[in-house]
Structures are given as C-alpha cells and as structure tokens.
Motif scaffolding. Structure first.
Motif, PDB file in Angstrom:
ATOM      1  N   GLU B  18     -31.828 -31.876   8.743  1.00  0.00           N
ATOM      2  CA  GLU B  18     -32.298 -31.020  10.016  1.00  0.00           C
ATOM      3  C   GLU B  18     -32.610 -29.311   9.218  1.00  0.00           C
ATOM      4  O   GLU B  18     -33.673 -29.042   9.742  1.00  0.00           O
ATOM      5  N   ARG B 111     -35.226 -39.133   7.572  1.00  0.00           N
ATOM      6  CA  ARG B 111     -35.801 -37.713   7.627  1.00  0.00           C
ATOM      7  C   ARG B 111     -35.833 -36.993   6.263  1.00  0.00           C
ATOM      8  O   ARG B 111     -36.639 -36.304   5.983  1.00  0.00           O
ATOM      9  N   GLY B 114     -38.124 -38.195   3.814  1.00  0.00           N
ATOM     10  CA  GLY B 114     -39.497 -37.902   4.120  1.00  0.00           C
ATOM     11  C   GLY B 114     -40.027 -36.472   3.740  1.00  0.00           C
ATOM     12  O   GLY B 114     -40.703 -36.009   3.318  1.00  0.00           O
ATOM     13  N   ALA B 165     -48.595 -40.750   4.467  1.00  0.00           N
ATOM     14  CA  ALA B 165     -48.716 -41.300   5.634  1.00  0.00           C
ATOM     15  C   ALA B 165     -47.246 -41.703   5.880  1.00  0.00           C
ATOM     16  O   ALA B 165     -46.744 -41.365   6.616  1.00  0.00           O
ATOM     17  N   HIS B 168     -44.694 -38.875   6.052  1.00  0.00           N
ATOM     18  CA  HIS B 168     -44.616 -38.044   7.369  1.00  0.00           C
ATOM     19  C   HIS B 168     -44.053 -38.773   8.325  1.00  0.00           C
ATOM     20  O   HIS B 168     -43.448 -38.142   9.305  1.00  0.00           O
ATOM     21  N   THR B 169     -44.411 -40.075   8.572  1.00  0.00           N
ATOM     22  CA  THR B 169     -43.686 -41.096   9.322  1.00  0.00           C
ATOM     23  C   THR B 169     -42.394 -40.932   9.117  1.00  0.00           C
ATOM     24  O   THR B 169     -41.412 -40.923  10.251  1.00  0.00           O
ATOM     25  N   ALA B 171     -40.278 -38.708   7.929  1.00  0.00           N
ATOM     26  CA  ALA B 171     -40.037 -37.089   8.462  1.00  0.00           C
ATOM     27  C   ALA B 171     -39.858 -37.025   9.775  1.00  0.00           C
ATOM     28  O   ALA B 171     -39.018 -36.115  10.254  1.00  0.00           O
ATOM     29  N   TRP B 172     -40.676 -37.891  10.542  1.00  0.00           N
ATOM     30  CA  TRP B 172     -40.850 -37.347  12.163  1.00  0.00           C
ATOM     31  C   TRP B 172     -40.198 -38.949  12.515  1.00  0.00           C
ATOM     32  O   TRP B 172     -40.678 -39.225  13.837  1.00  0.00           O
ATOM     33  N   GLN B 174     -37.722 -39.625  14.135  1.00  0.00           N
ATOM     34  CA  GLN B 174     -37.071 -39.428  15.441  1.00  0.00           C
ATOM     35  C   GLN B 174     -37.944 -39.691  16.556  1.00  0.00           C
ATOM     36  O   GLN B 174     -37.498 -39.811  17.710  1.00  0.00           O
ATOM     37  N   MET B 175     -39.337 -39.657  16.347  1.00  0.00           N
ATOM     38  CA  MET B 175     -40.435 -39.888  17.377  1.00  0.00           C
ATOM     39  C   MET B 175     -40.425 -41.507  17.590  1.00  0.00           C
ATOM     40  O   MET B 175     -40.836 -41.825  18.674  1.00  0.00           O
ATOM     41  N   MET B 176     -39.659 -42.275  16.933  1.00  0.00           N
ATOM     42  CA  MET B 176     -39.666 -43.760  17.048  1.00  0.00           C
ATOM     43  C   MET B 176     -38.614 -43.929  18.222  1.00  0.00           C
ATOM     44  O   MET B 176     -37.426 -43.213  18.105  1.00  0.00           O
ATOM     45  N   VAL B 190     -44.622 -49.009  15.019  1.00  0.00           N
ATOM     46  CA  VAL B 190     -45.133 -48.095  14.128  1.00  0.00           C
ATOM     47  C   VAL B 190     -45.118 -48.602  12.775  1.00  0.00           C
ATOM     48  O   VAL B 190     -46.191 -48.174  12.241  1.00  0.00           O
ATOM     49  N   ALA B 193     -48.529 -50.683  12.771  1.00  0.00           N
ATOM     50  CA  ALA B 193     -49.656 -49.577  12.626  1.00  0.00           C
ATOM     51  C   ALA B 193     -49.932 -48.947  11.512  1.00  0.00           C
ATOM     52  O   ALA B 193     -50.763 -49.050  10.920  1.00  0.00           O
ATOM     53  N   LEU B 194     -48.721 -48.694  10.687  1.00  0.00           N
ATOM     54  CA  LEU B 194     -48.879 -47.860   9.677  1.00  0.00           C
ATOM     55  C   LEU B 194     -49.293 -48.964   8.312  1.00  0.00           C
ATOM     56  O   LEU B 194     -50.197 -48.656   7.570  1.00  0.00           O
TER      57      LEU B 194
END
Lengths: 214, 214
Positions: B18, B111, B114, B165, B168-169, B171-172, B174-176, B190, B193-194
DNA sequence: GTCTATATGCGGATAGAC
DNA sequence: GTCTATCCGCATATAGAC
C-alpha cells in the motif's frame, strides 16, 4: 549556474526517480544540488509540495500536448473517426518526445512518471494520477469511435494494458540509447515498436461474445 | 491465532504494497499485526531481511510454476515449437492463479510484485528482480522459437511490453472483482483479455526490415 | 534569499529481564 | 520467544541572524 529553486527541483527529480519519494531525504537533495537545507522549505514549504512542484513542471506540458494532438486531428477529420494507430501515437509519444527535448534531465522525470503509474499512495494520486485520468477518459472516447465493435469493458482493460506497457517502458527508459551510450536501441526504434505492439493488441480478436475484427 | 512470524509477514506484505517499503515503519507493521516491536528483529534481523522473507515466501512458488508449465509443455511437444499463446499463458497466469489460491492475502502480494517491477532500488533488485530475470531469459528462448522470423531486438522489446502490461495489471489487481465486491471484472475475464492483447501484440507486423507475419 | 543552529519527533536496532 | 525500556541517529521543519 542556474537558480536555487531549479537546482533543487532537478536534484529532487533525479533522486525521487532513483530511490523513490520516501527513501529520499531533503538532505540528500540539497547536498546533491549544492544548496542549503533550509532553501527547500523557503521555496517549497514542505517535502510533499516539492514533489508536486516537480510533477507540475513537466507533466502539464506532456498532457497538454496529448490533448492538443488529439484535438487537432479530430478537427481535421471533421467528424470522421480517427485511425487507431494515430490515436495511440498521440497518447504514447509525447512523454518520449519531451524526454528528448529536455536533454539530460529528461530521463529522470520520465522514470519518475513511469514509477508513479503503479503508485497507490494518496499523495502521488493527488498531484499525478488525477490529471492523468482526465486524459485517459478523453482518449477512451476516441478509441471507442475507432473500434466501435469492441466491447466497452474489454476496451477499458486493453487501454489499461497500453498504459502498463507505456509506463514500464518509461520506468526503464535508461535502457534506450542516448547519443553517449553504447547499449540499447535509440528511442525512436523503441517508440515505434511500442506503437506497433499496442496497436495490434487493441485490434486483437475479441472473446467469444461481442466481436471486433478489423 | 496464527504464529507471530506469519502475522508479521502478512502485515508487512499488505503495508509494503500500500505505502511502499521506505514509507512503512516497523512500528506500523507490528501495530497492525498486534505483536511486539522487538519480535521483528528477533525473527528477521533487519527490515530489509523482512522484505526478502516476504518476497521469498510467495514469489518462489509463482516462478517455479512458470518454469514447470513451460518444461512440461516442451517435454510433451518433443522438440516442436510451442504455440505462442500457450507460452504467454504460462508466463502470465501463475501470479493471478496463486493470488486466487491465497485468498484475502493474495492481492496484497500481487500488488507488491506489480510495483516492484518498476523499482530500481538495489535492495529490491537483489531479492526480486534477479530471480525474475532468469525466468524472462528462459521464456525469451521459447518465444524466439515460436516467432522465428521476428527480429531479436524487437522480440526483446515486445517481451518488455508484455511484462509492463502484466505488472500494471498486478499493481492494480484490486480493480478485479473478488466474490465480495461489486465493481470490476472477475479475474478470469481480465486474464483472458490480457493474454489476447499481448498475443496479438507479439504477432504484430514488424517494422520495414525483417518481418514476422503469422 | 541564504545561512547557522536547533526544536522535536520518529526511525531501526538492541539490551536485558522474564 | 516475548516483553519493556532505551540508545542513538536522522528526519522534517522552523527560528532568527545576516
């Protein structure tokens, strides 16, 4: 000899990029800049304000160029959808173009921004990520017009991957060759490779349901 | 109640992800873990050693799976080149698969990794990047066999973009969407898609000289 | 605007009782 | 193995002379 304020920002930019914000002390910065410790608080107030100043100095111009390039092209197109590769070029290339304009100081800032893209701290988000998100939204609209058959959620994730590829390239931009270095490809080569890669990625055949073909 | 050493590592993992390593104090960690400050030095010695321990616990298994998947497939193929998409799947998916295995603690570590991908500190490089580079070299060989007509330098840069790519996915991540959350796509969507995105990127038409077509 | 000197607190690490 | 208490240096920030 440039002025104190500029010297502090230049050193901060470089050291923040190399070691990170928290791991860099104001003493490191002032020693590197060859100025007095108290000058930082005189000119910037706090360490966080110094970070904001470092971002503002160069990130504004980059994002403004991103917007201007897109606006100008949309104006020329008179309502027609733009070419995908062109849009991606406008989005991706300004950081690298500015990097080269800025000479030796350029790579420091570009590295800093590359790392900031995966930073979740509230302080970084405020001075960096918030303005960037405005740019992304603007480009998302343009991309949707260029790829009208692509599922909206899928397009968002692909844009996310584009940003990841770009950010990683920025964070490791010292791998590119500058006139004085031996190894690595010249920036132009890498930039073109990046544009080709993400253009093809954006045009990838979609999942089973909801297709984008060309 | 799990044991002290584990509790410290769990808290460190979350807080490092964090706030970053330097911005997290041992006092933050021990307070979060509900253990005594001196326990950290008793169990790990130094703060840096704690960071290494946090990496070692989970990054080893991820990379081992990457190697095993590739080895097994190459063994089955009996000398034939593997499919590009299959190779990329072996490289990209283990972090996300493990993340889901690990439950609530999974995203914290993902994270952290990432972010580590764009970290240039010497301490991070030692315990994280060095082993990762071994994996990358191994996959580079496999990719070269799958894309024999692609220029070597271009392939290296494209692999670089793939890593960007992916990082970055991570690191983020938590968007999933995880079972308890409202927004975001489920991890499987996701991930697919990646894979589609980077597969298409790797197969992009090459620059003027030296071509790869299919 | 630039300096010296310093206030004040937090950082990692350890000593030593239990 | 776990605790309290503490060492000691470095951090940011400021006061106030020049």
């Amino acid at each position: 000899m440039t002025d104190t304020k500029t010297r502090v920002m230049d050193s901060a930019e470089r050291l923040f990029a190399e070691r990170g914000f928290a791991a860099t002390s104001l003493r490191d910065i002032t020693a590197d800049a060859g100025v007095n410790l108290a000058a930082v608080n005189y000119h910037f107030g706090t360490k966080e304000a110094l970070l904001s100043a470092v971002f503002d100095r160069r990130f504004g111009p980059i994002n403004q160029e991103r917007l201007e390039l897109l606006d100008a092209a949309e104006c020329r197109a008179e309502g027609a959808a733009l070419d995908l590769e062109e849009i991606l070029r406008f989005f991706l290339l300004p950081p690298f173009a500015k990097m080269q304009e800025w000479g030796d100081a350029g790579p420091n800032f570009i590295r800093l921004v590359g790392r900031a893209h995966s930073d979740t701290n509230e302080q970084t988000r405020a001075s960096f990520l918030r303005p960037f998100e405005g740019i992304v939204s603007r480009y998302e609209v343009a991309l949707r017009r260029a790829l009208p058959n692509l599922d909206r959620a899928e397009l968002r994730w692909r844009l996310h991957f584009v940003i990841g590829a770009m950010a990683h390239t920025m964070a490791w931009c010292q791998m590119m060759k500058t006139p004085g270095r031996r190894r690595g490809a010249p920036p132009e080569i890498v930039q073109e490779a990046l544009v080709r890669f993400v253009s093809a990625g954006m045009r990838a055949p979609a999942s089973d349901r909801g297709g984008e073909t060309s």
